[in-house]
Motif scaffolding. Structure first.
Motif, mmCIF file in Angstrom:
data_model
loop_
_atom_site.group_PDB
_atom_site.id
_atom_site.type_symbol
_atom_site.label_atom_id
_atom_site.label_comp_id
_atom_site.label_asym_id
_atom_site.label_seq_id
_atom_site.Cartn_x
_atom_site.Cartn_y
_atom_site.Cartn_z
ATOM 1 N N GLU A 1 -8.768 2.248 5.228
ATOM 2 C CA GLU A 1 -6.624 0.692 5.049
ATOM 3 C C GLU A 1 -6.743 -0.663 5.826
ATOM 4 O OE1 GLU A 1 -6.679 3.507 8.280
ATOM 5 O OE2 GLU A 1 -7.486 3.906 6.684
ATOM 6 N N SER A 2 -7.086 -0.266 6.500
ATOM 7 C CA SER A 2 -6.541 -1.287 7.099
ATOM 8 C C SER A 2 -7.689 -2.741 6.861
ATOM 9 C CB SER A 2 -6.847 -1.387 9.116
ATOM 10 O OG SER A 2 -9.072 -1.044 9.183
ATOM 11 N N LEU B 1 0.439 -1.526 0.417
ATOM 12 C CA LEU B 1 0.286 -0.068 0.142
ATOM 13 C C LEU B 1 0.752 1.753 0.027
ATOM 14 C CD1 LEU B 1 -2.485 -1.087 2.247
ATOM 15 C CD2 LEU B 1 -2.945 -0.693 0.145
ATOM 16 N N PRO C 1 -11.963 5.779 0.416
ATOM 17 C CA PRO C 1 -11.301 6.283 2.374
ATOM 18 C C PRO C 1 -12.622 5.945 3.437
ATOM 19 C CG PRO C 1 -12.175 7.605 0.567
ATOM 20 C CD PRO C 1 -12.532 6.136 0.128
ATOM 21 N N THR D 1 -8.592 -3.360 3.736
ATOM 22 C CA THR D 1 -7.724 -2.850 2.585
ATOM 23 C C THR D 1 -6.079 -3.895 3.025
ATOM 24 O OG1 THR D 1 -8.403 -1.124 1.842
ATOM 25 C CG2 THR D 1 -6.200 -1.929 0.451
ATOM 26 N N GLY E 1 -9.958 -0.514 -1.282
ATOM 27 C CA GLY E 1 -10.791 0.666 -0.559
ATOM 28 C C GLY E 1 -10.984 1.901 -0.687
ATOM 29 N N LYS F 1 -6.848 8.905 13.499
ATOM 30 C CA LYS F 1 -6.389 9.199 11.463
ATOM 31 C C LYS F 1 -6.775 11.193 11.032
ATOM 32 C CE LYS F 1 -8.778 5.716 10.841
ATOM 33 N NZ LYS F 1 -9.227 4.501 9.514
ATOM 34 N N TYR G 1 -7.748 3.778 -1.653
ATOM 35 C CA TYR G 1 -6.487 2.440 -1.514
ATOM 36 C C TYR G 1 -6.230 1.389 -1.971
ATOM 37 C CZ TYR G 1 -6.973 5.658 3.057
ATOM 38 O OH TYR G 1 -7.130 6.263 4.096
ATOM 39 N N GLU H 1 -3.091 8.036 -0.821
ATOM 40 C CA GLU H 1 -4.495 7.455 -1.324
ATOM 41 C C GLU H 1 -4.083 8.137 -2.676
ATOM 42 O OE1 GLU H 1 -7.585 9.357 0.803
ATOM 43 O OE2 GLU H 1 -7.688 8.681 2.429
ATOM 44 N N PHE I 1 -0.605 6.920 4.925
ATOM 45 C CA PHE I 1 -1.155 6.003 3.787
ATOM 46 C C PHE I 1 -1.190 7.200 2.939
ATOM 47 C CE2 PHE I 1 -1.541 3.266 7.491
ATOM 48 C CZ PHE I 1 -1.437 2.539 7.300
ATOM 49 N N VAL J 1 3.013 2.193 2.468
ATOM 50 C CA VAL J 1 2.826 2.929 3.758
ATOM 51 C C VAL J 1 4.238 3.105 4.543
ATOM 52 C CG1 VAL J 1 2.767 2.344 6.359
ATOM 53 C CG2 VAL J 1 0.888 1.438 4.870
#
Length: 362
Positions: free
Chosen positions: A217-218, A145, A234, A220, A232, A187, A198, A160, A158, A147
């Motif tokens: 994001e988690s 992703l 948002p 995903t 994912g 967040k 994501y 986007e 993260f 990160v």
């Protein structure tokens, strides 16, 4: 005061020039004239909003022009014509390659965010393990992703993306919640960017199995950990336009599943279930945009697993069952319990319509 400026050769807008613009923080009574936010942005109210420092929009609206990027965050716009200085060249954006800009304006590609993400990714070493453990996903899924780690603000980042893979904004994930609008949040989105989606650009459509549309994001990262094709969104309803653009050439024989969440709760005597109703609405909107069938479903267990990430937590710790096997069972369950939304028919193009004189007798 937040200093405004950006190196572009020897041209910068200094802190003293910023102070002369008399910018003051926005409020509920006097929100940002560009994005309507009540925090973070600033306006030169005493000068009739000739200058606005916006932390959410990146493209000048009608009546305003780009002046400069803030050194920390945000973009300075002006509604007056240049007098003693010229607008700085926008080094963060690449010009559009579209030759028909007058008819179909294209938003510039914000390469600034890609540069920031690469910097954060370089600083991730030593911080990915803690995040992977806390989220219950693999380090590989986080790297897929993109990160990173913001060492100054001590938070994970993260990226986007838009539908073509360009990074358009960055979400920050803090170890402990930060106060925002009177509420603790772990967040926060970096101002100045655009909300995106994501996904792993290299693997999101691999194979022929169902493509999952999850929230956040988690979830995903959890789906990637299970080896599943995933995108994912948002938020519960965000990202529909970008996702529709990505899926427009996917075969109608390949299932697309919008995954909801078991977050039902009661408030003021009313039953609220955003994870269900928002997923249904998203599936309906996506079906209408793509003119095809879109499925929606919930994780198994009637709430035993709240969301996609929780599915991994139900995996036995013996090691005999792999994440991939859990993913296969998860997808099978989603398909079995899914409800289908059939999109509106695709419009008929004029050139495909034949007059009676042109049509053949069958």
């Amino acid at each position: 005061m937040i200093p405004i400026g950006r190196d572009a050769g020897n041209s910068t807008i200094s802190q003293s020039q910023y102070a002369e613009k008399d910018l003051k923080q926005v409020s509920k009574a006097e929100p940002c004239v560009i994005c309507k936010a009540t925090k973070w942005c600033a306006r030169s109210i005493s000068k009739g909003d000739k200058f606005v420092l916006c932390h959410h929009e990146t493209v000048p609206p009608s009546g305003y022009r780009f002046v400069a990027h803030a050194k920390e965050d945000g973009i300075l716009f002006s509604s007056e014509e240049p007098t003693t200085y010229k607008p700085l060249p926008n080094v963060y954006y690449e010009p559009s390659t579209n030759t028909n800009v007058a008819k179909t304006p294209q938003r510039p590609v914000p390469t600034k965010w890609a540069k920031l993400c690469r910097q954060f990714q370089d600083d991730l070493s030593g911080h990915s393990v803690q995040l992977a453990v806390s989220m219950g996903v693999t380090e590989e899924s986080l790297k897929a992703l993109g990160v990173g780690w913001n060492k100054e603000q001590k938070c994970w980042t993260f990226p986007e993306r838009d539908s073509t893979g360009n990074i358009v904004g960055i979400m920050r994930r803090f170890k402990s919640p930060k106060m925002y609008d009177g509420e603790p949040k772990n967040k926060l989105f970096i101002g100045g960017g655009s909300r995106g989606i994501y996904y792993d650009p290299a693997m999101w459509r691999r194979g022929n199995g169902p493509i999952l549309i999850v929230e956040g994001e988690s979830d995903t990262a959890a789906a990637i950990t299970m080896g599943l094709p995933v995108i994912g969104r948002p938020s519960v309803g965000g990202g529909c336009i970008q996702i529709a653009e990505m899926l427009k050439d996917i075969s109608h024989d390949r299932p697309i599943v919008v995954v909801g969440e078991w977050d039902e709760k009661e408030k003021n005597g009313k039953i609220l279930w955003p994870g269900k109703y928002a997923a249904q609405k998203f599936a309906t909107n996506l079906a209408n945009k793509l003119h095809r069938e879109i499925l929606w479903s919930l994780p198994w267990g009637d709430g035993e697993a709240k969301d996609t990430r929780s599915i991994l937590q139900t995996k036995p710790q013996s090691g005999r069952i792999t994440e991939a096997k859990v993913g296969e069972a998860f997808v099978t369950s989603l398909i079995e319990d899914a409800e289908a939304f059939v999109g509106s028919p695709a419009p008929i193009k004029e050139k495909a319509i034949k007059t009676s004189g042109e049509a053949r007798d069958l």
